[in-house]
Design a protein around this motif. Structure first.
Motif, PDB file in Angstrom:
ATOM      1  N   SER A 129     -54.439 -11.707   0.709  1.00 13.79           N
ATOM      2  CA  SER A 129     -54.838 -10.019   1.117  1.00 13.79           C
ATOM      3  C   SER A 129     -56.044 -10.368  -0.101  1.00 13.79           C
ATOM      4  CB  SER A 129     -53.784  -9.598  -0.488  1.00 13.79           C
ATOM      5  OG  SER A 129     -52.682  -9.902  -0.033  1.00 13.79           O
ATOM      6  N   VAL A 130     -56.650  -8.264   0.918  1.00 14.87           N
ATOM      7  CA  VAL A 130     -58.657  -8.532   0.149  1.00 14.87           C
ATOM      8  C   VAL A 130     -58.101  -7.137  -0.261  1.00 14.87           C
ATOM      9  CG1 VAL A 130     -59.310 -10.517   1.591  1.00 14.87           C
ATOM     10  CG2 VAL A 130     -58.903  -7.999   2.051  1.00 14.87           C
ATOM     11  N   LEU A 131     -59.287  -6.814  -1.448  1.00 11.21           N
ATOM     12  CA  LEU A 131     -59.380  -5.314  -1.507  1.00 11.21           C
ATOM     13  C   LEU A 131     -60.424  -4.364  -0.744  1.00 11.21           C
ATOM     14  CD1 LEU A 131     -58.557  -2.723  -3.467  1.00 11.21           C
ATOM     15  CD2 LEU A 131     -60.350  -3.534  -5.324  1.00 11.21           C
ATOM     16  N   GLU A 132     -60.552  -3.868  -0.558  1.00 14.11           N
ATOM     17  CA  GLU A 132     -61.413  -3.164   0.476  1.00 14.11           C
ATOM     18  C   GLU A 132     -61.747  -1.806  -0.402  1.00 14.11           C
ATOM     19  OE1 GLU A 132     -62.777  -0.988   4.451  1.00 14.11           O
ATOM     20  OE2 GLU A 132     -60.834  -1.478   4.423  1.00 14.11           O
ATOM     21  N   LEU A 133     -63.165  -1.635  -0.792  1.00 13.92           N
ATOM     22  CA  LEU A 133     -63.875  -0.689  -1.683  1.00 13.92           C
ATOM     23  C   LEU A 133     -65.328  -0.517  -1.207  1.00 13.92           C
ATOM     24  CD1 LEU A 133     -63.145   0.577  -3.955  1.00 13.92           C
ATOM     25  CD2 LEU A 133     -64.888  -1.287  -5.337  1.00 13.92           C
ATOM     26  N   ASP A 134     -65.365   0.852  -0.497  1.00 15.13           N
ATOM     27  CA  ASP A 134     -66.534   1.361   0.087  1.00 15.13           C
ATOM     28  C   ASP A 134     -66.936   0.208   1.433  1.00 15.13           C
ATOM     29  OD1 ASP A 134     -66.937   3.436  -2.144  1.00 15.13           O
ATOM     30  OD2 ASP A 134     -68.243   1.295  -3.496  1.00 15.13           O
ATOM     31  N   GLY A 135     -66.112   0.340   1.622  1.00 20.00           N
ATOM     32  CA  GLY A 135     -66.671  -0.508   3.164  1.00 20.00           C
ATOM     33  C   GLY A 135     -66.539  -2.397   2.921  1.00 20.00           C
ATOM     34  N   GLU A 136     -66.456  -2.889   1.989  1.00 22.91           N
ATOM     35  CA  GLU A 136     -66.608  -4.407   1.428  1.00 22.91           C
ATOM     36  C   GLU A 136     -65.072  -4.427   1.111  1.00 22.91           C
ATOM     37  OE1 GLU A 136     -69.514  -4.960  -2.045  1.00 22.91           O
ATOM     38  OE2 GLU A 136     -71.397  -3.539  -0.872  1.00 22.91           O
ATOM     39  N   VAL A 137     -65.170  -6.198   1.472  1.00 22.27           N
ATOM     40  CA  VAL A 137     -64.177  -6.883   1.223  1.00 22.27           C
ATOM     41  C   VAL A 137     -64.461  -7.513   0.059  1.00 22.27           C
ATOM     42  CG1 VAL A 137     -62.664  -8.772   2.258  1.00 22.27           C
ATOM     43  CG2 VAL A 137     -63.344  -7.120   3.734  1.00 22.27           C
ATOM     44  N   HIS A 138     -63.268  -7.706  -0.604  1.00 19.26           N
ATOM     45  CA  HIS A 138     -63.161  -8.723  -2.545  1.00 19.26           C
ATOM     46  C   HIS A 138     -61.749  -9.557  -2.011  1.00 19.26           C
ATOM     47  CE1 HIS A 138     -66.680  -5.920  -3.681  1.00 19.26           C
ATOM     48  NE2 HIS A 138     -66.249  -5.297  -3.072  1.00 19.26           N
ATOM     49  N   GLY A 139     -61.512 -10.345  -2.150  1.00 17.14           N
ATOM     50  CA  GLY A 139     -60.666 -11.675  -2.947  1.00 17.14           C
ATOM     51  C   GLY A 139     -60.920 -11.548  -4.436  1.00 17.14           C
ATOM     52  N   LYS A 140     -60.337 -12.707  -4.544  1.00 17.14           N
ATOM     53  CA  LYS A 140     -60.243 -12.723  -6.148  1.00 17.14           C
ATOM     54  C   LYS A 140     -61.892 -13.377  -6.450  1.00 17.14           C
ATOM     55  CE  LYS A 140     -56.244 -15.988  -5.643  1.00 17.14           C
ATOM     56  NZ  LYS A 140     -55.488 -17.223  -5.583  1.00 17.14           N
ATOM     57  N   PRO A 141     -62.359 -12.948  -7.442  1.00 14.35           N
ATOM     58  CA  PRO A 141     -63.522 -13.139  -8.349  1.00 14.35           C
ATOM     59  C   PRO A 141     -63.987 -14.470  -8.534  1.00 14.35           C
ATOM     60  CG  PRO A 141     -62.131 -11.442  -9.835  1.00 14.35           C
ATOM     61  CD  PRO A 141     -61.482 -11.793  -8.705  1.00 14.35           C
ATOM     62  N   ARG A 186     -68.004 -16.217  15.963  1.00 11.61           N
ATOM     63  CA  ARG A 186     -68.068 -15.857  17.492  1.00 11.61           C
ATOM     64  C   ARG A 186     -67.509 -13.992  18.040  1.00 11.61           C
ATOM     65  NH1 ARG A 186     -62.435 -19.039  20.554  1.00 11.61           N
ATOM     66  NH2 ARG A 186     -62.946 -18.386  22.494  1.00 11.61           N
ATOM     67  N   TYR A 187     -66.891 -13.816  17.504  1.00 14.23           N
ATOM     68  CA  TYR A 187     -66.294 -12.141  17.489  1.00 14.23           C
ATOM     69  C   TYR A 187     -67.635 -11.366  16.517  1.00 14.23           C
ATOM     70  CZ  TYR A 187     -62.665 -14.513  19.028  1.00 14.23           C
ATOM     71  OH  TYR A 187     -61.748 -15.379  19.686  1.00 14.23           O
ATOM     72  N   GLY A 188     -68.292 -11.778  15.396  1.00 18.47           N
ATOM     73  CA  GLY A 188     -69.028 -10.782  15.095  1.00 18.47           C
ATOM     74  C   GLY A 188     -68.532 -10.081  13.810  1.00 18.47           C
ATOM     75  N   ALA A 189     -68.267  -9.729  12.720  1.00 22.00           N
ATOM     76  CA  ALA A 189     -68.243  -8.920  11.888  1.00 22.00           C
ATOM     77  C   ALA A 189     -66.768  -8.240  11.909  1.00 22.00           C
ATOM     78  CB  ALA A 189     -68.945  -7.500  10.875  1.00 22.00           C
ATOM     79  N   LEU A 190     -65.619  -8.398  10.887  1.00 22.69           N
ATOM     80  CA  LEU A 190     -64.458  -8.411  10.762  1.00 22.69           C
ATOM     81  C   LEU A 190     -63.974  -7.210   9.964  1.00 22.69           C
ATOM     82  CD1 LEU A 190     -63.015 -11.816  11.207  1.00 22.69           C
ATOM     83  CD2 LEU A 190     -63.797 -10.701  13.470  1.00 22.69           C
ATOM     84  N   ALA A 191     -63.354  -6.411  10.667  1.00 21.15           N
ATOM     85  CA  ALA A 191     -63.108  -5.608   9.386  1.00 21.15           C
ATOM     86  C   ALA A 191     -61.815  -6.275   8.573  1.00 21.15           C
ATOM     87  CB  ALA A 191     -62.210  -4.645  10.089  1.00 21.15           C
ATOM     88  N   ALA A 192     -61.591  -5.846   7.374  1.00 28.40           N
ATOM     89  CA  ALA A 192     -61.037  -6.102   6.377  1.00 28.40           C
ATOM     90  C   ALA A 192     -59.150  -6.108   6.571  1.00 28.40           C
ATOM     91  CB  ALA A 192     -60.257  -5.098   5.149  1.00 28.40           C
TER      92      ALA A 192
END
Length: 239
Positions: free
Chosen positions: A105-117, A47-53
């Protein structure tokens, strides 16, 4: 009659969030939401496009809180007991005045969003990217006043995101593999902790440490105040 002091109902199974709240004197009730996180994010991005972390975690925190609020009078809620092996079950036909808290919660690294592996291989790869570098841990919070109207409940909702910069130690391959082998990185957003086995692998942080654990106590205090309450209203009587 409704209780004089509201309880905090945590829409999360996270033991770290619960123990952080307990250490601050708040014995939270627990009811895990049934939200499909991937579906919620996909629908919002369609609906809105890519979301920031920071927007992703706030979106999911609200979805979790809303899900639990919707189930309050139809389901049972698990109420934690200090020292118990597992949560006790309480029927909400009994008056329980609650503020419902959703977190994500998420980790932002190099502009990418990371949750649980998803598995150990992903956790190893993640740590090989993280080591010796800096990321930002974002935690979204959504708080809903679900108290009884006779006890001042308004149905009000407030939210916010806290962000903490995390500096990771420069682990060698053996350290990465040994840490992942403990299983801890698979259970937490960002694949690390500062309050558990991952503590030695975090070189430093800038910002709120409780946010890295999963719930920002200073931000939560402000949200509680926005709903017209004080933090000490949530504290256990003995705290």
């Amino acid at each position: 009659m409704p209780s004089a002091h509201p309880a905090l109902l945590l829409a999360s199974a996270s033991p770290a969030r619960r123990s952080t709240l307990r250490a601050a004197g708040v014995e939270a009730l627990v009811h895990v939401s049934s939200v499909d996180e991937d579906a919620v994010v996909a629908a919002a991005e369609a609906r809105y496009g890519a979301l920031a972390a920071p927007d992703v975690v706030l979106l999911l925190a609200r979805a979790k809180a809303d899900d639990v609020v919707g189930a309050l009078r139809a389901e049972e809620v698990a109420a934690g007991e200090d020292g118990a092996a597992g949560p006790a079950v309480v029927d909400l036909d009994v008056d329980v005045d609650v503020l419902v808290l959703g977190c994500d919660s998420v980790l932002e690294l190099d502009g990418e969003v990371h949750g649980k592996p998803v598995d150990a291989a992903e956790a190893v790869e993640r740590w090989r990217r993280m080591r010796g570098r800096t990321g930002v841990l974002h935690t979204g919070h959504w708080l809903v006043d679900a108290r009884h109207p006779d006890d001042g409940g308004t149905g009000g909702m407030v939210g916010g995101t806290a962000s903490t910069t995390v500096h990771f130690a420069d682990l060698d391959d053996a350290e990465v593999e040994a840490y992942v082998a403990t299983g801890e990185p698979l259970r937490v957003a960002g694949a690390f902790t500062i309050d558990g086995l991952g503590g030695p692998y975090v070189a430093g942080i800038e910002g709120d440490p409780s946010n890295v654990i999963g719930v920002s106590l200073p931000l939560l205090r402000e949200l509680v105040r926005e709903l017209g309450l004080a933090w000490h209203d949530l504290r256990h009587p003995a705290a």
